[in-house]
Design a protein around this motif. Structure first.
Motif, PDB file in Angstrom:
ATOM      1  N   LYS A 261       0.812  -1.212   0.000  1.00  0.00           N
ATOM      2  CA  LYS A 261       0.000   0.000   0.000  1.00  0.00           C
ATOM      3  C   LYS A 261       0.847   1.264   0.000  1.00  0.00           C
ATOM      4  O   LYS A 261       0.479   2.268  -0.606  1.00  0.00           O
ATOM      5  CB  LYS A 261      -0.924  -0.001   1.224  1.00  0.00           C
ATOM      6  N   ASP A 262       1.985   1.232   0.684  1.00  0.00           N
ATOM      7  CA  ASP A 262       2.833   2.422   0.800  1.00  0.00           C
ATOM      8  C   ASP A 262       4.292   1.985   0.690  1.00  0.00           C
ATOM      9  O   ASP A 262       5.008   1.908   1.690  1.00  0.00           O
ATOM     10  CB  ASP A 262       2.566   3.116   2.137  1.00  0.00           C
ATOM     11  N   PRO A 263       4.757   1.689  -0.533  1.00  0.00           N
ATOM     12  CA  PRO A 263       6.116   1.151  -0.691  1.00  0.00           C
ATOM     13  C   PRO A 263       7.215   2.101  -0.234  1.00  0.00           C
ATOM     14  O   PRO A 263       8.258   1.650   0.249  1.00  0.00           O
ATOM     15  CB  PRO A 263       6.208   0.864  -2.202  1.00  0.00           C
ATOM     16  N   LEU A 264       7.015   3.411  -0.363  1.00  0.00           N
ATOM     17  CA  LEU A 264       8.046   4.350   0.064  1.00  0.00           C
ATOM     18  C   LEU A 264       8.246   4.319   1.572  1.00  0.00           C
ATOM     19  O   LEU A 264       9.376   4.332   2.065  1.00  0.00           O
ATOM     20  CB  LEU A 264       7.691   5.767  -0.393  1.00  0.00           C
ATOM     21  N   SER A 265       7.134   4.263   2.317  1.00  0.00           N
ATOM     22  CA  SER A 265       7.249   4.164   3.776  1.00  0.00           C
ATOM     23  C   SER A 265       7.891   2.846   4.174  1.00  0.00           C
ATOM     24  O   SER A 265       8.681   2.780   5.131  1.00  0.00           O
ATOM     25  CB  SER A 265       5.868   4.288   4.424  1.00  0.00           C
ATOM     26  N   ALA A 266       7.570   1.758   3.452  1.00  0.00           N
ATOM     27  CA  ALA A 266       8.167   0.453   3.748  1.00  0.00           C
ATOM     28  C   ALA A 266       9.675   0.491   3.520  1.00  0.00           C
ATOM     29  O   ALA A 266      10.464  -0.025   4.331  1.00  0.00           O
ATOM     30  CB  ALA A 266       7.524  -0.626   2.884  1.00  0.00           C
ATOM     31  N   LEU A 267      10.099   1.094   2.410  1.00  0.00           N
ATOM     32  CA  LEU A 267      11.533   1.225   2.130  1.00  0.00           C
ATOM     33  C   LEU A 267      12.210   2.104   3.168  1.00  0.00           C
ATOM     34  O   LEU A 267      13.323   1.814   3.632  1.00  0.00           O
ATOM     35  CB  LEU A 267      11.721   1.806   0.728  1.00  0.00           C
ATOM     36  N   SER A 268      11.547   3.177   3.550  1.00  0.00           N
ATOM     37  CA  SER A 268      12.094   4.088   4.553  1.00  0.00           C
ATOM     38  C   SER A 268      12.247   3.386   5.899  1.00  0.00           C
ATOM     39  O   SER A 268      13.256   3.566   6.602  1.00  0.00           O
ATOM     40  CB  SER A 268      11.180   5.302   4.692  1.00  0.00           C
ATOM     41  N   LEU A 269      11.256   2.566   6.261  1.00  0.00           N
ATOM     42  CA  LEU A 269      11.327   1.815   7.513  1.00  0.00           C
ATOM     43  C   LEU A 269      12.481   0.829   7.483  1.00  0.00           C
ATOM     44  O   LEU A 269      13.250   0.714   8.450  1.00  0.00           O
ATOM     45  CB  LEU A 269      10.008   1.079   7.744  1.00  0.00           C
ATOM     46  N   GLY A 270      12.617   0.087   6.376  1.00  0.00           N
ATOM     47  CA  GLY A 270      13.717  -0.873   6.280  1.00  0.00           C
ATOM     48  C   GLY A 270      15.068  -0.203   6.395  1.00  0.00           C
ATOM     49  O   GLY A 270      15.982  -0.716   7.059  1.00  0.00           O
ATOM     50  N   LEU A 271      15.228   0.957   5.759  1.00  0.00           N
ATOM     51  CA  LEU A 271      16.482   1.706   5.838  1.00  0.00           C
ATOM     52  C   LEU A 271      16.777   2.137   7.269  1.00  0.00           C
ATOM     53  O   LEU A 271      17.914   2.019   7.757  1.00  0.00           O
ATOM     54  CB  LEU A 271      16.383   2.931   4.924  1.00  0.00           C
TER      55      LEU A 271
END
Length: 539
Positions: A261-271
């Motif tokens: 649903k929110d790939p940018l937030s997911a990538l940001s969280l992983g980083l």
């Protein structure tokens, strides 16, 4: 993945597990109070206070107070680092996230575990060679001391504050559930105990409480997992099949949902989770408790081993809580929420599979987990005030060790009061989520400065302070404007900045600022900074 239907034996075992009396209605209770759990809980508190008293006899110098005199072995330190990672955010928060969202909760566990190898390959050995008590000592080994210490102390205090929120919320809900105390009073109980541990025992007490707690938590979590699997005939497919049957989202819980649903937030969280570990002050402090660089490397090996094992257990804990407590009025209230708060899934599961004794043991260990991590965080914050700010900047190193330790204990008391206030303000937040915000701030402030100070000859004092400050302020500001604070705490209908956490924006911003300001710096201090790096490399 092939899901198997539960067998008749599994169904009988599940029925038996669910028929276990709830914690507030079982034998041995009076007026709804779980005396078994409270007894074990108090016994553990007494044990940790005794450890603190013993440690106080050994804490004679600043080196003892901040770094346990460098007397901790690699294995012991690895277990203590794992203990820091196995905090309320991991044990209570991650189990609750898997209980609520299924696979999405495991993204946090993956991020935590991948962060530790980054620490060992990039930082551990160099930290131990260059530092004394805090990571700031390492940066100051090649940059101007005054400005760097001010920035690093401020960044450390912000990271510590966010991390403290998670621990204090988890502790408050646990005390509230066990003793029936009002959440406000529960927060004061936790705060007072934590202040005692750090003020009197220092790093020695904090480390040994972590070591004992980590061993007991690993043993307790393993036992719960075995009991959960036994209820399903050790058929993991049957456990997942039951979980999908009882969860409102069905089979969707076995696949990522939030990231789609929110790939940018997911990538940001992983980083944030992967790189934030390398910027957490209470983790970095542990590399100064071992005698040499080799022991620092061994520490990270053991820490990564224990952490990976523990997070594998969390997967079963979360789905076990989903199957054995969901829908049971003993653990779920009329509104469908967990009794005692959303972070209590692991505690209820321990009762579902092991009754009062298991619940008492796990509650005691969970509380010790929180106290140990809070103590480490408070010690890191106190050292930022006493060692980095007061001794390093205000007194310019002209301060005897006894006075520095006294200032650190005063700072501990103040930080304890702040922690209580933060725990009350953020009541009800998921603790694993709050930990991720601390990782996001650390990843955008202390991590880029530390990394560049160790590896890039072009970094100058002006670049480090400018880049670190930009990363810190942007991470803090965008977090306040994001869903975590703007919506969930302040009650606004929508966030001003939707990406959560903001690391995907703030980390590059910090790195670019460090690079740009350093390249433009033609001052004498900048030339000196570059020369000191070359001298360190030659040595």
């Amino acid at each position: 993945m092939i899901l198997h239907r539960p067998t008749a034996r599994t169904a009988l075992a599940l029925t038996a597990a669910l028929s276990t009396q709830p914690a507030w209605a079982a034998a041995g209770e009076t007026s709804g109070v779980n005396l078994t759990a409270i007894g074990l809980f108090l016994a553990f508190v007494v044990l940790t206070l005794w450890i603190t008293w013993q440690a106080a006899q050994r804490t004679k110098s600043a080196d003892d107070f901040y770094a346990a005199g460098g007397s901790i072995t690699g294995f012991q330190n690895g277990l203590a680092i794992a203990g820091d990672a196995m905090s309320a955010g991991a044990f209570l928060g991650l189990t609750a996230l898997v209980f609520t969202s299924g696979f999405d909760g495991l993204i946090y566990a993956i991020g935590y575990t991948t962060g530790m190898p980054i620490v060992v390959f990039l930082l551990a050995e160099r930290l131990r060679k260059l530092g004394r008590y805090t990571f700031t000592d390492v940066v100051c080994a090649r940059l101007a001391e005054g400005p760097v210490r001010v920035f690093a102390a401020c960044a450390s205090l912000v990271v510590v504050a966010f991390y403290l929120i998670a621990q204090m919320v988890g502790a408050g809900q646990l005390i509230q559930l066990l003793f029936g105390l009002d959440y406000l009073y529960a927060e004061f109980v936790v705060g007072v105990l934590m202040i005692c541990y750090v003020m009197f025992g220092g790093m020695v007490a904090t480390t040994w409480v972590q070591i004992i707690k980590a061993g007991l938590l690993l043993a307790g979590a393993t036992l719960i997992v075995l009991l959960v699997l036994a209820a399903f005939g050790f058929d993991f497919g049957a456990l997942l099949a039951r979980a999908t049957a009882v969860h409102p989202k069905g089979a969707a819980i076995l696949a990522p949902q939030a990231s789609a649903k929110d790939p940018l937030s997911a990538l940001s969280l992983g980083l944030a989770l992967m790189l934030g570990t390398a910027g957490l002050p209470h983790i970095l402090m542990r590399f100064f408790t071992v005698p040499d660089a080799r022991a620092a490397r061994v520490s990270v090996f053991w820490a990564a081993t224990f952490m990976n094992y523990f997070y594998a257990l969390v997967f079963v804990l979360g789905f076990g809580a989903m199957t054995l407590t969901a829908g049971d009025p003993a653990y779920i209230d009329a509104a469908g929420a967990l009794r005692g708060g959303g972070n209590m899934a692991a505690i209820h599961l321990s009762h579902a599979v092991g009754g009062n004794a298991m619940m008492g043991f796990i509650s005691a260990v969970a509380f010790a987990t929180i106290l140990a991590v809070v103590s480490g965080l408070t010690l890191a914050g106190a050292s930022a005030v006493s060692h980095d700010l007061y001794a390093g900047v205000i007194r310019r190193g002209q301060l005897d060790e006894r006075s520095e330790v006294r200032i650190s204990r005063m700072a501990t008391f103040v930080l304890g009061l702040i922690a209580i206030g933060l725990g009350i303000a953020f009541k009800g937040q998921n603790v694993a989520y709050m930990v991720s915000l601390a990782f996001a701030v650390a990843c955008s402030s202390t991590f880029p400065v530390l990394l560049l100070a160790l590896y890039w000859r072009g970094l100058t004092t002006a670049g480090a302070v400018a880049g670190g400050t930009v990363g810190l302020l942007s991470a803090l500001g965008l977090t306040l404007l994001g869903p975590a604070v703007w919506v969930k705490v302040l009650g606004n209908p929508a966030p001003v900045f939707a990406m959560d956490p903001p690391t995907l924006v703030t980390l590059p911003l910090a790195l670019v600022t460090c690079w740009l300001v350093s390249r433009l710096d033609r001052s004498a201090q900048g030339a000196s900074d570059r020369a000191r790096f070359e001298a360190q490399q030659a040595a």
